[in-house]
Scaffold this motif. Sequence first.
Motif, PDB file in Angstrom:
ATOM      1  N   ARG A   1       2.726  17.312 -12.509  1.00 33.57           N
ATOM      2  CA  ARG A   1       2.408  18.717 -12.257  1.00 33.57           C
ATOM      3  C   ARG A   1       3.592  19.610 -12.554  1.00 33.57           C
ATOM      4  NH1 ARG A   1      -1.052  17.754  -7.031  1.00 33.57           N
ATOM      5  NH2 ARG A   1      -3.113  17.780  -7.971  1.00 33.57           N
TER       6      ARG A   1
ATOM      7  N   SER B   1      -8.096  10.605  -7.129  1.00 31.09           N
ATOM      8  CA  SER B   1      -7.410   9.465  -7.734  1.00 31.09           C
ATOM      9  C   SER B   1      -7.130   8.407  -6.674  1.00 31.09           C
ATOM     10  CB  SER B   1      -6.106   9.920  -8.360  1.00 31.09           C
ATOM     11  OG  SER B   1      -5.255  10.367  -7.346  1.00 31.09           O
ATOM     12  N   LEU B   2      -6.304   7.471  -7.069  1.00 31.30           N
ATOM     13  CA  LEU B   2      -5.907   6.387  -6.173  1.00 31.30           C
ATOM     14  C   LEU B   2      -5.298   6.919  -4.871  1.00 31.30           C
ATOM     15  CD1 LEU B   2      -4.090   3.473  -8.006  1.00 31.30           C
ATOM     16  CD2 LEU B   2      -5.841   3.347  -6.256  1.00 31.30           C
ATOM     17  N   VAL B   3      -4.645   8.110  -4.961  1.00 35.40           N
ATOM     18  CA  VAL B   3      -3.933   8.636  -3.799  1.00 35.40           C
ATOM     19  C   VAL B   3      -4.847   8.712  -2.576  1.00 35.40           C
ATOM     20  CG1 VAL B   3      -2.806  10.666  -2.868  1.00 35.40           C
ATOM     21  CG2 VAL B   3      -2.251   9.880  -5.161  1.00 35.40           C
TER      22      VAL B   3
ATOM     23  N   ALA C   1      -1.982  14.469   0.070  1.00 28.52           N
ATOM     24  CA  ALA C   1      -3.084  13.928  -0.718  1.00 28.52           C
ATOM     25  C   ALA C   1      -4.279  14.880  -0.713  1.00 28.52           C
ATOM     26  CB  ALA C   1      -3.501  12.566  -0.176  1.00 28.52           C
TER      27      ALA C   1
ATOM     28  N   ARG D   1       2.452  12.021  -9.674  1.00 30.62           N
ATOM     29  CA  ARG D   1       1.616  13.233  -9.776  1.00 30.62           C
ATOM     30  C   ARG D   1       2.460  14.491  -9.676  1.00 30.62           C
ATOM     31  NH1 ARG D   1      -3.812  12.872  -8.258  1.00 30.62           N
ATOM     32  NH2 ARG D   1      -3.587  14.755  -7.030  1.00 30.62           N
TER      33      ARG D   1
ATOM     34  N   GLN E   1       2.251   6.868  -6.672  1.00 34.19           N
ATOM     35  CA  GLN E   1       1.242   7.813  -7.173  1.00 34.19           C
ATOM     36  C   GLN E   1       1.633   9.251  -6.878  1.00 34.19           C
ATOM     37  OE1 GLN E   1      -2.239   7.612  -8.295  1.00 34.19           O
ATOM     38  NE2 GLN E   1      -1.613   5.659  -9.167  1.00 34.19           N
ATOM     39  N   LEU E   2       2.081   9.511  -5.635  1.00 30.46           N
ATOM     40  CA  LEU E   2       2.408  10.885  -5.240  1.00 30.46           C
ATOM     41  C   LEU E   2       3.580  11.420  -6.061  1.00 30.46           C
ATOM     42  CD1 LEU E   2       1.971  10.815  -1.364  1.00 30.46           C
ATOM     43  CD2 LEU E   2       0.681  12.170  -2.982  1.00 30.46           C
TER      44      LEU E   2
ATOM     45  N   VAL F   1       0.842  -1.199   0.000  1.00 26.94           N
ATOM     46  CA  VAL F   1       0.000   0.000   0.000  1.00 26.94           C
ATOM     47  C   VAL F   1       0.875   1.246   0.000  1.00 26.94           C
ATOM     48  CG1 VAL F   1      -1.706   1.304   1.288  1.00 26.94           C
ATOM     49  CG2 VAL F   1      -1.897  -1.163   1.160  1.00 26.94           C
TER      50      VAL F   1
ATOM     51  N   LEU G   1      -6.351   3.886   3.256  1.00 24.79           N
ATOM     52  CA  LEU G   1      -5.951   2.551   3.705  1.00 24.79           C
ATOM     53  C   LEU G   1      -4.804   2.628   4.695  1.00 24.79           C
ATOM     54  CD1 LEU G   1      -5.904   0.289   0.515  1.00 24.79           C
ATOM     55  CD2 LEU G   1      -7.184  -0.087   2.609  1.00 24.79           C
TER      56      LEU G   1
ATOM     57  N   SER H   1       2.678   1.781  -3.433  1.00 24.73           N
ATOM     58  CA  SER H   1       1.833   2.284  -4.527  1.00 24.73           C
ATOM     59  C   SER H   1       1.410   3.713  -4.249  1.00 24.73           C
ATOM     60  CB  SER H   1       0.624   1.385  -4.774  1.00 24.73           C
ATOM     61  OG  SER H   1       0.243   0.714  -3.619  1.00 24.73           O
ATOM     62  N   LEU H   2       1.223   4.062  -2.960  1.00 28.21           N
ATOM     63  CA  LEU H   2       0.851   5.441  -2.622  1.00 28.21           C
ATOM     64  C   LEU H   2       1.991   6.400  -2.955  1.00 28.21           C
ATOM     65  CD1 LEU H   2      -1.055   7.403  -1.400  1.00 28.21           C
ATOM     66  CD2 LEU H   2      -0.305   6.746   0.855  1.00 28.21           C
TER      67      LEU H   2
ATOM     68  N   LEU I   1      -5.744   5.158  -1.317  1.00 27.63           N
ATOM     69  CA  LEU I   1      -4.606   4.494  -0.677  1.00 27.63           C
ATOM     70  C   LEU I   1      -4.266   5.136   0.662  1.00 27.63           C
ATOM     71  CD1 LEU I   1      -2.354   3.926  -3.803  1.00 27.63           C
ATOM     72  CD2 LEU I   1      -3.459   2.184  -2.431  1.00 27.63           C
ATOM     73  N   SER I   2      -4.372   6.482   0.723  1.00 22.15           N
ATOM     74  CA  SER I   2      -4.035   7.116   1.999  1.00 22.15           C
ATOM     75  C   SER I   2      -5.085   6.750   3.050  1.00 22.15           C
ATOM     76  CB  SER I   2      -3.899   8.625   1.843  1.00 22.15           C
ATOM     77  OG  SER I   2      -5.083   9.169   1.341  1.00 22.15           O
TER      78      SER I   2
ATOM     79  N   ALA J   1      -7.588  15.240  -4.192  1.00 19.59           N
ATOM     80  CA  ALA J   1      -7.320  14.468  -5.398  1.00 19.59           C
ATOM     81  C   ALA J   1      -8.399  13.413  -5.585  1.00 19.59           C
ATOM     82  CB  ALA J   1      -5.951  13.823  -5.289  1.00 19.59           C
TER      83      ALA J   1
END
Lengths: 100, 315
Positions: free
Chosen positions: A91, B179-181, B227, A87, A83-84, A76, B187, A79-80, B184-185, B177
Amino acid sequence: MTALELVAGALLCAGAAFFLAGTVGLLRFPDVYTRLHALTKADNLGLGLIVAGLALDAGSVAEALQLGIIWSLVMVSSSLSCQLVARAARRAGVAPWRRR
Amino acid sequence: MSAGLAIDAALALVLPVLAWAVVATPDLRKAIVLFMALGLVAALAWARLAAPDIALVEAAIGTGVTGALLMSCVPWAESLTPASRRARADLALAGALAVVACLGWAIRALPEAGPGLTPAVLGALEVSGVEHPVTAVLLNYRSYDTLLEIVVLVAAAIGIDAVLPDDDARRRLAPPARSLVGVLSHLLVPGAVLVAGFLVWKGAHAPGGAFQAGAVLAAGGILLLFARRLRPVPFAARALRGALLAGPLLFLGVAVAPLVRGGRLLELPVAWAGVLILAIETVLVVTIAIVLLMFFPARVLASSRAPAATVEDPP
């Protein structure tokens, strides 16, 4: 050496191979997105194999379960963070790599 | 060669190389990532030196929170003129040399190897209210030091508010956001809260405690801030000030209470020591987490974004 130990050793070696592949990807891939892909995907699988190998070798079921929890937490969080980072790169205007 | 020795040798080789790489890398972002790697290897080294308390703090505060903090300073550092950067580098070098000199002097002044205070610490463990010697030192024998540390932390939080006032940056922050962020956060953050609680509880008889727990809790909060699931709370908010002061006030109350009954400052009654230490530590977790979170006010978060809405989130 029992059959169980052999299987555990094979899993550990396979996990290490995936970590190596992820690290080669991090060093060799062309941009931040592909590098993230190499790191998070290959390392999660590598860690899963190592956890599976260690769980086979664990003294008790509770210990094996703890290893499983560690794996899911790392999945978890990686993957977090993937993503961050992706992103933030997007940006900041980092263009994805394209084959010329 | 045993496996332990091989790991120690690898750590001893990697640490100085990484430390040199941090200093020698011209790219600030790369240097920060290397610094975080250095912190993780240093945490491993502390663990190998049988100092798991320091390893936990090094990993959580020295690497995690400090790394995020350094990253958020990069835009400011890049805005400096080359002359100003060189002058600051000289100052930093002078400061580092002074610290090395002081540490060297302190190590030379140490008494010859001996049992030190270990027998005294372990001997009084029974009346300390906890079973872990580090917690006993921090929250009972030398709780004076810890009390002052917490006051320094709160002073630091006030300083942050003076340096980074919460101006109109809050309005410039992006919406949450989609999105998945976010998923996931959601979680991960409950896990951070659980781990923080576990670390405080565990601190009574094993490595852990308020500082480690506070850092883990703050890490969860930083995640939510990045996030955009948590808006930075202005310093003026009553709840924030209350949470910030709760730890030091409870600690001060417990410290002063014995004076009323004719006891001495910070004297913990033996029967109540365990409960009081747990209560102080639990409230301190919140204060420490808030202080660490205050390093990430709206302005820092807003400046970590590219200017204007040139890139929109995909639907």
